[in-house]
Structures are given as C-alpha cells and as structure tokens.
Enzyme design. Structure first.
Site, PDB file in Angstrom:
ATOM      1  N   THR A 139       0.823  -1.203   0.000  1.00  0.00           N
ATOM      2  CA  THR A 139       0.000   0.000   0.000  1.00  0.00           C
ATOM      3  C   THR A 139       0.863   1.262   0.000  1.00  0.00           C
ATOM      4  O   THR A 139       2.071   1.215   0.235  1.00  0.00           O
ATOM      5  CB  THR A 139      -0.932   0.035   1.213  1.00  0.00           C
ATOM      6  OG1 THR A 139      -0.156   0.275   2.404  1.00  0.00           O
ATOM      7  CG2 THR A 139      -1.712  -1.261   1.349  1.00  0.00           C
ATOM      8  N   CYS A 140       0.208   2.393  -0.205  1.00  0.00           N
ATOM      9  CA  CYS A 140       0.902   3.678  -0.226  1.00  0.00           C
ATOM     10  C   CYS A 140       1.110   4.263   1.168  1.00  0.00           C
ATOM     11  O   CYS A 140       1.600   5.385   1.296  1.00  0.00           O
ATOM     12  CB  CYS A 140       0.119   4.677  -1.085  1.00  0.00           C
ATOM     13  SG  CYS A 140       0.054   4.209  -2.832  1.00  0.00           S
ATOM     14  N   ASP A 141       0.749   3.529   2.205  1.00  0.00           N
ATOM     15  CA  ASP A 141       0.926   3.990   3.578  1.00  0.00           C
ATOM     16  C   ASP A 141       2.310   3.588   4.073  1.00  0.00           C
ATOM     17  O   ASP A 141       2.692   2.419   3.996  1.00  0.00           O
ATOM     18  CB  ASP A 141      -0.151   3.367   4.476  1.00  0.00           C
ATOM     19  CG  ASP A 141      -0.209   4.017   5.849  1.00  0.00           C
ATOM     20  OD1 ASP A 141       0.782   4.659   6.250  1.00  0.00           O
ATOM     21  OD2 ASP A 141      -1.236   3.877   6.528  1.00  0.00           O
TER      22      ASP A 141
END
Length: 383
Positions: free
Chosen positions: A321-323
């Site tokens: 994910t982009c987290d």
C-alpha cells in the site's frame, strides 16, 4: 504446514492461482485439535471461530467431533452452512442486541453469556429457552491481549449476579472466563479456576446450581517455528480442574492454538529499491492484508525466502500500500531477491485473513485448501 510437501510447489501454486496466497492445511487443524484434546481430556473444546472463520476449518473440526464458540450472526451462518448441530454451539459474546439473541435461537443455539444486570434483562423474554454462563473477569497483565478488560464482572459481583438471574427465573448453567490471548503460562488459568470454584461453592450453599465451568482460551503457539509443549502447559490446568466435583462439566474456547499453525502465507516481490544502506522489497501482501496481526495481534510472524540463495543483505520487507506504516520487517537479513521472488510467512492462521482489509484496493490473499496427510492430493480446493 508440512514444508517438505509444499515448498517445491510454491512457485507452481503462484503461477496457477496468483499471489498472494494463504495455504490452509487441514492436517494441521486436526493435529492441533487432537493435541489440545489430549492435553485436556475432560474438557469439551468449542473452537472459537474469530481467529479463522473458514468453512474448511469448521468442516475438519466437525469431523473431529469438536464443538463451536459463536459470537455473531455471521458465525451462526457459517456453522449452519456446514451442517453443525446447534447443540454443539455456545454463543459467548457478552454484549448482544435482541436481534442477535433471536437469530441464534432461531438457529437452535440456546447457551449465551452475560456479565451485568442490563445484559441479563435482555433474556427475560426468552427465559424459558435459554441457559446462561456468567462471565467473570480476571485481568492478566502478563498477556499482550487482555480479554478481561472489556468484558466480565468482578469475582465479588458474581454471586449477586447469579442470585439476580435466579430471582428473575433465568437459568444460569455456570461461569466462564478468558484470561487473555497467547498467555505465557497457565498461572492465571489456575487462579481463575480456583476463584470460580469458590464462587460455585458459595452458590451451591445458597441453593443455586451452576454445573458448568468455561475456562476460555489463551492456549499459546510458538511463533518461532518450534513445537509447543501443550501437554506441559496444560498440566497445572488439569490439576486445578481436578479439584472441582466430578459433576461439574468443563468446557474451553480455543481459537489461536488450533488455527495459527494451520496456515502459511506466500507473497511475491513486486518491486525493490536501494534506499540508504538497505534494500527495500515491496511485497503484494502486508500489514493491511495477511500481516495485519503484527499490528492488532501483537505478534511477529517468521518469514523466509526458501527459494532464494546467496549473500545476505540488510533489507526491508514492505507491504504494497501507499501507507508508510505498511512495513512487515525492517532490518532483516535476506539474499538478493529478484522481482517475482517468493516470501513465505509461517504460523499465519490466526487473526490474519480473518481481519485483513482491502485498503488501497489491494485484494486479500486467496486461500488454497491443502491436506498434507493425503499423499498425492496436496491442493484440494480454492476458497
């Protein structure tokens, strides 16, 4: 999971079914259930569905003669879909809506839990149908997940709550407790059993007749890949239970112990980058997916790269994910991994798939059903 059986097939399975995968071994479910049943021979085991509510697990345990611990309407639907008789189920969520009670009763499950006067009131319309367990709280600071914080009355409140139920004409069949998840030793189980025995003795003196003790779960597993001595762990529990009258029925709610060793994760490297003195590998599974238990369940899953060889480098395993919080392991020594290389996570059957999300629209891992006890029949279903 039988590594000899599946290691050579990891790449083939990913090529056939995609990645990420979770490999659920029915043989491991059987092994864990039988080990705990042997360690607690006088205790009826109700598998707690929460850590891995999968139909394959329910099916195997049904064949083994297990009972089940339900907490929600969805869990009722699951056992009903597998043909489990409602008499083999208890509903142990201490706080319920009236609709939840009615749903379970319509299925035929009649055993419920309460821990306070307001919850007891909910059973008045059904007092001729239900039998209750009173949940007592025994806080356990030695465990990372203390399940007595949120639910349960104090031992001092137990006798008045038993008397209140009797005065309202509601049958209470006994007491229950849960001393936490993944407990380090059985000391708190023993203390809770001894305290409940005293409460039951006081109740008997008053003419009340509790005849069941539910000792909950908390039976641990080894996240380092070794064999956990469940018989040794349960020895003091057996000794404490032996002090109860023979007429007292004993039940338990194991979850993690049965499900955790039964599932293995297989994910793929979808990207890599050199950042500072470390190599970052970006996998197609992570903390928002199968590895979410590292956040919520406070465990670290053992990971390996069984198909990669070579010099080890300071590395980072990241989720997709982009987290930026989505990092599985920082500072792990790994051989150089090519794009598409496989990373395997062990002991990943409990609180992984069950609580995974599709954050950022990355899909949850597909589950493949295996049975390592069946020679020549490895992968038997896809779920």
């Amino acid at each position: 999971m039988n590594e000899t059986l599946v290691a050579q097939d990891y790449r083939q399975l990913v090529e056939q079914f995609g990645s990420p995968l979770l490999l659920l071994d029915k043989a491991a479910v059987r092994k864990q259930y039988r080990a705990l049943a042997a360690a607690l021979p006088d205790v009826r085991l109700h598998y707690a569905l929460k850590p891995l509510p999968h139909e394959a697990v329910v099916s195997v345990l049904k064949e083994e003669g297990a009972c089940f611990d339900l907490a929600t309407n969805g869990e009722v639907d699951l056992v009903r879909s597998q043909g489990v008789r409602p008499g083999r189920c208890i509903h142990t969520h201490p706080i319920k809506r009236d609709s939840d009670i009615r749903y379970a009763l319509e299925y035929g499950c009649t055993v419920f839990v309460y821990d306070n006067p307001l919850e007891l009131e909910k059973f008045l319309p059904y007092k001729d149908e239900v039998k209750l367990l009173l949940r007592v709280s025994f806080p356990n600071p030695e465990t990372k997940v203390d399940l007595s914080k949120k639910f349960g009355c104090t031992p001092e409140q137990a006798l008045p709550l038993l008397q209140l139920a009797h005065a309202k004409g509601i049958k209470v069949m006994g007491l229950s407790f849960h001393v936490g998840s993944q407990v380090p030793h059985a000391r708190r189980h023993v203390q809770a059993i001894d305290a409940c025995r005293e409460i039951m003795e006081q109740a008997w003196e008053l003419g009340l007749k509790p005849w069941v003790l539910d000792i909950g779960g908390g039976f641990p597993v080894d996240y380092e890949g070794g064999e956990f001595d469940i018989d040794g762990f349960c020895a003091p529990i057996r000794e404490a239970l032996a002090k109860l009258p023979a007429t007292v029925q004993k039940i338990a709610e194991p979850g993690r112990f049965i499900s955790a060793p039964a599932m293995t994760s297989v994910s793929s490297v979808m990207g890599k980058a050199h950042r500072g003195d470390k190599i970052w590998y970006y996998l197609d599974d992570g903390l928002y997916g199968s590895y979410n238990g590292q956040l919520y369940d406070h465990v670290t899953y053992p990971v390996s790269t069984p198909l990669a060889r070579g010099e080890l480098h300071n590395s980072v395993l990241s989720g997709p994910t982009c987290d930026s919080v989505d990092v599985i392991r920082d500072g792990i020594m790994l051989p150089d991994l090519a794009i598409g290389e496989l990373v395997v996570g062990r002991v990943m059957g409990a609180y992984t798939w069950a609580s995974a999300s599709t954050f950022n629209f990355f899909p949850k891992a597909n589950i493949l059903i295996l049975d390592s006890s069946q020679k020549g029949q490895k992968m038997v279903a896809v779920a």
